[in-house]
Write a protein that holds these residues in place. Sequence first.
Motif, PDB file in Angstrom:
ATOM      1  N   ASN A  37      -5.936  -1.576   6.698  1.00 51.40           N
ATOM      2  CA  ASN A  37      -4.833  -2.505   6.446  1.00 51.40           C
ATOM      3  C   ASN A  37      -4.163  -2.884   7.780  1.00 51.40           C
ATOM      4  O   ASN A  37      -3.928  -4.068   8.067  1.00 51.40           O
ATOM      5  CB  ASN A  37      -3.838  -1.806   5.500  1.00 51.40           C
ATOM      6  N   GLU A  91      -2.974  -2.776  -2.659  1.00 53.04           N
ATOM      7  CA  GLU A  91      -4.049  -2.377  -1.735  1.00 53.04           C
ATOM      8  C   GLU A  91      -4.697  -1.080  -2.216  1.00 53.04           C
ATOM      9  O   GLU A  91      -4.068  -0.018  -2.223  1.00 53.04           O
ATOM     10  CB  GLU A  91      -3.478  -2.157  -0.323  1.00 53.04           C
ATOM     11  N   HIS A 111      -8.799 -11.186   1.876  1.00 57.13           N
ATOM     12  CA  HIS A 111      -7.396 -11.545   2.106  1.00 57.13           C
ATOM     13  C   HIS A 111      -7.216 -13.054   2.260  1.00 57.13           C
ATOM     14  O   HIS A 111      -6.193 -13.609   1.837  1.00 57.13           O
ATOM     15  CB  HIS A 111      -6.858 -10.817   3.344  1.00 57.13           C
ATOM     16  N   GLN A 157       0.862  -1.190   0.000  1.00 57.61           N
ATOM     17  CA  GLN A 157       0.000   0.000   0.000  1.00 57.61           C
ATOM     18  C   GLN A 157       0.894   1.235   0.000  1.00 57.61           C
ATOM     19  O   GLN A 157       1.517   1.573   1.013  1.00 57.61           O
ATOM     20  CB  GLN A 157      -0.959   0.024   1.203  1.00 57.61           C
TER      21      GLN A 157
END
Length: 820
Positions: free
Chosen positions: A565, A650, A771, A552
């Motif tokens: 996250n 992400e 995920h 990310q």
Amino acid sequence: MTTRGQTQQFDKALFKASVEKHLVTTYAKTPETADSRSWYLAVGKALAEISTGSLLETEKQLAEQNVRSVNYLSLEFLIGRLTGNNLISMGLYEEVSAAVEELGLNLTDLLEEERDPALGNGGLGRLAACFMDSLAAQEYPAVGYGLHYEYGLFSQSFEGGHQVEAPDAWRGIEGYPWEVVRPELGQTVGLFGSVETYTDKAGTICRRWVPAMTVEGVAWDLPIVGYDNKSVYPLRLWECRSPAPFNLARFNDGDYVGAQYGQLEAGNVTKVLYPNDNHDQGKTLRLMQQYFHCACSIADILRRHFAAGNKIEDLAKLESIQLNDTHPTIAIPELMRILIDEHKLGWDAAWAISSKVFAYTNHTLLPEALERWSESLIADMLPRHMEIIFEINHRFMTLVEEKWPGNNEIKRKLSIIEEGQQRMVRMANLCVVSTYAVNGVAALHSELVKRDLFPEFNELFPGRLHNVTNGVTPRRWLKFCNPGLTELVNEKIGTEWPAKLDQLSGLAKFAEDKKFQKRYLAVKKDNKQRFADWVQDNMGIELDTNAIFDVQIKRLHEYKRQHLNLLHILSLYHRLLNEPTFDMHPRVFIFAAKAAPGYALAKDIIFAINKVADKVNNDPRLGGKLKVVFVPDYRVSLAEIIIPAADVSEQISTAGLEASGTGNMKLALNGALTIGTMDGANVEIREEVGDENIFIFGLLVDEVLKQKEEGHDPYRYYHADSLLRASLDLLNTDEFTPGNPGQLSAIRQNLLDGGDPYLVLADFADYVKAHEKIDAEYRDQATWARKTILNTALVGKFSSDRSIRDYVNNIWKLKAVSVK
Ligand code: 73E
């Protein structure tokens, strides 16, 4: 490699002589005393000599042909290092590599000496840079206009996990080798003062601005080298200098300038880039920057127009001016002022020109980013411009009255002037009223601009609102940054794809090919190793390239949800320690992000991720399954090594809030699979790569709106979901800040008691599930290989060449001009 570009003229011996000459005469070093940086500077200067020649030649040919061009006005151009990229565009990479080798040097090492010119904050500035690259590559006549900040975006380091900012003197002491000053293009810019009425020779009563002070604009050109052609366009950056001698007496005169401006020096105007992304601070100096930028740029556009022998009446026929968000909006009243006060056009004649020259791109719906300037501030600094804004609004209100007679509510809503304690000028409204085209930056965003931001404007001005989906330049974001993949792609589909990215679809037929899959994965592995080496050398953290590299990288902002996250990482930590049957493939979570210096919660999130990283990276109980790396000082050159190494991308903003995103495109192009919400350009990436090759989760835009309307209750999620509860509660312990519980609780507090404004808790469970799917699918390497290959193959749409063609065909109406 054959090119139409500069290659044919390249003479190695001459080039080497030029490098050595610059080493001595420009940088005062001998080959014996020169260090790597001096050599880089000398090589840069020798190359800039070539590109400056082409820039002047391009300028000359375009002026002779008197063709229509676009002027891209932006307060930010996040260009990144130029040397490597320009070498590729010039088709000289191999040649120069060989030449410097004969001088005993290594080109790759030299390129590392270049500091990134960080003249932008994030996506908006980087987009402007990609657009300039694509304009030059396709030879659509263009000039980029920006500011020559002395200090770019601050550089970031971490102390005890906290972000520390330092000034970024991007040019160094020696100056930046690629820039060339253009003294003959200097401008004088007025500020403050008053407006007076006078009668001209014809007996007409006129208004004119009498500024209280002036500052000087100095033009610096950076060469935007066309890929595989001979065009070089200027990125013209204005530096503000005080005139000599600086009129301090007058400047300090209270009659003209309020005491609050006493400390101001003209040299301050372009001193530093404002470090806010998607946030408007409303500072006086920022307005001064904006006006300085617009005044210099408009004057330069008119200079070119007249120098080519044109009449003012033909301005809209020959020039389009694109406003990169509302930041350069003051260019509109500036042009109107010049047309009326200086060229003596009547209002209608001036408006007929101005309203066909300007077009505006909207990049955000976030209320805190929509610019509003107080009327009193504008009236003080730019009194004539404020009069003109009032007149534009007055005429616009008449139009609104015709359309919705007697409807004061609509008038209040659409007015350029917002009434209240202090009257404010709404820059976005001014733009929509005063331009011939307005566009959003991704399909979904453009729909929301129409539906939620400007619905009435859409009724009033049918056809004015457009979509142009963003894109990224494949030269920097594949060919330059990923040489391994470039070689593999070249072998399969030839070498034309960097200029015709749709050709990548030719790779799709190899997606199931076992041999190709192996080679593609081997390239990814090499790129992961290259990044792992960088992390080892610079951060002392060892990474396993068999792990999933989950990335990310973007500005730190609550709406981008780096804390979602983080919560997922905490949930993995919790499960690894508390669920005996839990298993996961090793994962490295990679972050890079700068937080605006005044954005406390964003800084708390950085601190928390750093603290969690300290702990998990050294916790033997985790068996090396979980690593977290927060790479400091995110910048273009770092993105160039992280992106090719990414397995997972992400893109997890709250739906409706990320206008487009462009990192999502770069990562997919380099074979990372996206985990993302139905937001911004993610929607179109999904459309291109197919639902099986992307991991979509979370609430949709309308579900987000509904949930907010009905009242989002974070505690409902907290109580219902034990994994979420455990993850959140970790933030209240001293697990990651031994002996100091509570150091991370601000984030938990914001999510639970602060109302969770970005619906992190609402999307958590679905995010965790997505995920888990990634984990399972990565373990099947053949499946993963197919998906990653298809991502590269199917994202050709997101070339900024396509974006530029959309602008050209639907808004700018330019013809390409091939420079000879
Ligand atoms: O979604 C991104 C978009 O990809 C958006 O947030 C960003 O622009 C990118 C390019 O279109 C953006 N930056 C700003 N507004 N939108 C912004 C606002 C104020 C100051 C600096 C940047």
